[in-house]
Design a protein around this motif. Structure first.
Motif, PDB file in Angstrom:
ATOM      1  N   GLY A  34       0.892  -1.071   0.003  1.00 27.62           N
ATOM      2  CA  GLY A  34      -0.106  -0.055  -0.030  1.00 27.62           C
ATOM      3  C   GLY A  34       0.769   1.206  -0.097  1.00 27.62           C
ATOM      4  O   GLY A  34       1.796   1.369   0.585  1.00 27.62           O
ATOM      5  N   ILE A  35       0.415   2.030  -0.883  1.00 30.18           N
ATOM      6  CA  ILE A  35       1.050   3.604  -0.921  1.00 30.18           C
ATOM      7  C   ILE A  35       0.507   4.469   0.255  1.00 30.18           C
ATOM      8  O   ILE A  35      -0.934   4.671   0.356  1.00 30.18           O
ATOM      9  N   SER A 128      -8.858  -9.705   0.704  1.00 24.96           N
ATOM     10  CA  SER A 128      -8.121  -9.972  -0.298  1.00 24.96           C
ATOM     11  C   SER A 128      -6.666  -9.439  -0.212  1.00 24.96           C
ATOM     12  O   SER A 128      -6.217  -8.831   0.832  1.00 24.96           O
ATOM     13  N   TRP A 129      -5.937  -9.934  -1.221  1.00 24.47           N
ATOM     14  CA  TRP A 129      -4.348  -9.431  -0.975  1.00 24.47           C
ATOM     15  C   TRP A 129      -4.373  -7.854  -1.394  1.00 24.47           C
ATOM     16  O   TRP A 129      -3.550  -7.273  -0.624  1.00 24.47           O
ATOM     17  N   GLU A 130      -5.150  -7.353  -2.138  1.00 21.62           N
ATOM     18  CA  GLU A 130      -5.083  -5.848  -2.425  1.00 21.62           C
ATOM     19  C   GLU A 130      -5.669  -5.055  -1.149  1.00 21.62           C
ATOM     20  O   GLU A 130      -4.909  -4.023  -0.576  1.00 21.62           O
ATOM     21  N   ILE A 295     -10.961  -0.186   2.216  1.00 18.26           N
ATOM     22  CA  ILE A 295     -11.521   0.306   0.766  1.00 18.26           C
ATOM     23  C   ILE A 295     -10.291   0.595  -0.006  1.00 18.26           C
ATOM     24  O   ILE A 295      -9.594   1.328   0.317  1.00 18.26           O
ATOM     25  N   VAL A 296     -10.275  -0.127  -1.217  1.00 20.02           N
ATOM     26  CA  VAL A 296      -9.278   0.159  -2.154  1.00 20.02           C
ATOM     27  C   VAL A 296      -9.832   0.793  -3.188  1.00 20.02           C
ATOM     28  O   VAL A 296     -10.609   0.610  -3.905  1.00 20.02           O
ATOM     29  N   ASP A 297      -9.094   2.046  -3.484  1.00 19.00           N
ATOM     30  CA  ASP A 297      -9.585   2.679  -4.664  1.00 19.00           C
ATOM     31  C   ASP A 297      -8.875   2.417  -5.799  1.00 19.00           C
ATOM     32  O   ASP A 297      -9.819   2.078  -6.879  1.00 19.00           O
ATOM     33  N   LYS A 298      -7.850   2.206  -6.003  1.00 17.99           N
ATOM     34  CA  LYS A 298      -7.129   1.971  -7.287  1.00 17.99           C
ATOM     35  C   LYS A 298      -5.942   0.942  -7.026  1.00 17.99           C
ATOM     36  O   LYS A 298      -5.196   1.266  -5.980  1.00 17.99           O
ATOM     37  N   THR A 299      -5.576   0.133  -8.056  1.00 21.79           N
ATOM     38  CA  THR A 299      -4.414  -0.581  -7.855  1.00 21.79           C
ATOM     39  C   THR A 299      -3.504  -0.633  -9.199  1.00 21.79           C
ATOM     40  O   THR A 299      -4.108  -0.596 -10.411  1.00 21.79           O
ATOM     41  N   PHE A 318     -10.183   7.701  -2.996  1.00 18.73           N
ATOM     42  CA  PHE A 318     -11.070   7.402  -2.009  1.00 18.73           C
ATOM     43  C   PHE A 318     -10.651   6.209  -1.526  1.00 18.73           C
ATOM     44  O   PHE A 318     -11.150   5.145  -1.950  1.00 18.73           O
ATOM     45  N   GLY A 319      -9.895   5.972  -0.367  1.00 17.81           N
ATOM     46  CA  GLY A 319      -9.498   4.983   0.246  1.00 17.81           C
ATOM     47  C   GLY A 319      -7.853   4.509  -0.068  1.00 17.81           C
ATOM     48  O   GLY A 319      -7.429   5.557  -0.532  1.00 17.81           O
TER      49      GLY A 319
END
Length: 327
Positions: A34-35, A128-130, A295-299, A318-319
Motif C-alpha cells: 500500500g502507498i 483480499s491481497w489488495e 476500501i481500495v480505490d485503485k491498484t 477515495f481509500g
C-alpha cells in the motif's frame, strides 16, 4: 529482484539483491503493497543519497524462508507487514526506538523483504491481497486515534474533516461498527457520496460554514489530519468539553488559536501517531468480528509506481492506493 527505490535524488525502478533471513527474521515474497502519503515526502528527506533505498511501509505476502530461532511462523504462511517498528506494548507515546518501515530500513515496494518475525501478523482470511497489502499503516493510525486517544463510545458523534484518505475510510467503518454517528467533509461531491455509501451518516462540503451546518449536531470527537487549514474550524464545531485528536498536518504544521477560548471551553487536545502491536492485534480482531473490508480505490503494477505516486499526490483517491507486486 525488482524494487521501487530512492537513489541520488530520484525515485526509480531498479534491480536489487534479494534479501536473506537473518536470525529472528523471515523473508516475505510480497504480493501487494500500500502507498501512503508518508511515502510521497520521503525523497525530500532522503536527499541526494547515492545508496538505493527501497520505499514503502505497508505490504502483504507469503513467507518464503525463515531464519534461525523463528518458531511462530513457517514457510508458506500468508502474512501482513507491521511497519510500526519496535513498538509492541501500548503506551502514552512511542518508545525512543520506534520508527516506521521504509526509511531508514528497506521497505515493501519490492518483490521480497527480510524483516523481523516480530513485525508480521497473519493475514486476515476475509481480506483480499489488495485489501491486506494497504491495511496496517492507515488502519492502525485510525484505530489508535479513534479508540486509544479519542475514546469514542457508542452513541457519540464523530466529525472527520476530509473523507477520502485511507485513514478516514477506516475511521468511518470503525465508528459505525461501534454504534457512533459519523459526519465527514469533502470538497468533492463524489467523495461525499462514497463516504455515505460506506456508512457515514452525514457528509457536508468542506467550504461550507461548519458551525451553521452542524447547528443541530453535538460533536463529541473530532479527528483531524488536515492541520492548519481546518484546526480552528474543527474546534468551533466541537462541543464544549469535547475531544480533538490530531494525527497529521497535510496543509500546515503551525496553527494559531485562542487559548482563552480553549480553556474556557474545557476542550481536550490529543496528538496521535501510528500505533503499537497490541493495538494492531486489537484492530485485526475488530475487523474480523465485523467482517470489515479496507476500501481500495485503485491498484497499480509495481512498474507503475511513479504513476501511482502521482495519482495519490493529486488527491484523486477515495481509500487506499495499492501496488500489485506479484500474481
Amino acid at each position: 529482484m525488482k524494487a521501487f527505490v530512492m537513489e541520488a535524488g530520484q525515485f526509480k525502478l531498479k534491480d536489487m539483491q534479494e534479501p536473506e533471513a537473518k536470525s529472528g527474521e523471515v523473508v516475505v515474497r510480497l504480493k501487494t503493497a500500500g502507498i501512503n502519503r508518508r511515502d510521497l515526502g520521503l525523497l525530500k528527506r532522503y536527499g541526494d543519497n547515492p545508496e538505493a533505498l527501497v520505499v514503502g511501509s505497508d505490504g502483504a505476502g507469503i513467507i518464503e524462508s525463515v531464519g534461525e530461532g523463528v518458531m511462530v511462523f513457517s514457510e508458506g504462511d500468508e502474512v501482513i507487514i507491521n511497519p510500526a517498528l519496535r513498538w509492541f506494548a501500548n503506551s502514552d507515546a512511542p518508545p525512543a526506538e520506534f520508527d516506521i518501515l521504509g526509511m531508514p530500513d528497506h521497505g515493501t515496494f519490492a518483490e521480497k523483504i527480510a524483516i523481523s518475525a516480530e513485525q508480521i501478523e497473519r493475514k486476515p482470511a476475509h481480506m483480499s491481497w489488495e485489501e491486506a497489502g494497504g491495511l496496517v499503516l492507515p488502519a492502525l493510525t485510525g484505530y489508535r486515534a479513534l479508540f486509544t486517544k479519542g475514546q469514542l463510545e457508542k452513541g457519540q458523534t464523530l466529525f472527520i474533516p476530509g473523507a477520502g484518505s485511507g485513514v478516514a475510510t477506516f475511521l468511518i467503518q470503525y465508528a459505525k461498527n461501534t454504534g457512533a454517528r459519523v459526519i465527514v467533509t469533502s470538497r468533492s461531491e463524489e467523495k461525499r457520496q462514497h463516504a455515505l455509501r460506506i456508512g457515514a451518516d452525514r457528509a457536508i462540503a468542506t467550504d461550507s460554514n461548519w458551525v451553521e451546518e452542524l447547528a443541530d449536531e453535538t460533536v463529541d470527537l473530532v479527528i483531524d489530519s488536515v492541520g492548519g487549514a481546518t484546526f480552528n474550524r474543527s474546534l468551533e464545531a466541537l462541543k464544549k468539553g469535547g475531544r480533538i485528536v490530531i494525527f497529521g498536518a497535510t496543509t500546515a504544521d503551525n496553527v494559531d488559536f485562542n487559548l482563552r477560548s480553549f480553556f474556557y471551553g474545557q476542550y481536550q487536545l490529543f496528538g496521535s501517531t501510528m500505533g503499537c502491536r497490541e493495538e494492531l492485534r486489537d484492530l485485526i480482531a475488530h475487523m474480523e468480528q465485523y467482517t470489515t473490508h479496507p476500501i481500495v480505490d485503485k491498484t497499480f503494477a509495481l512498474d507503475e509506481a511513479q504513476e501511482a505516486f502521482d495519482y495519490l499526490a493529486a488527491g484523486k483517491q477515495f481509500g487506499k492506493v495499492v501496488l500489485r507486486i506479484s500474481e
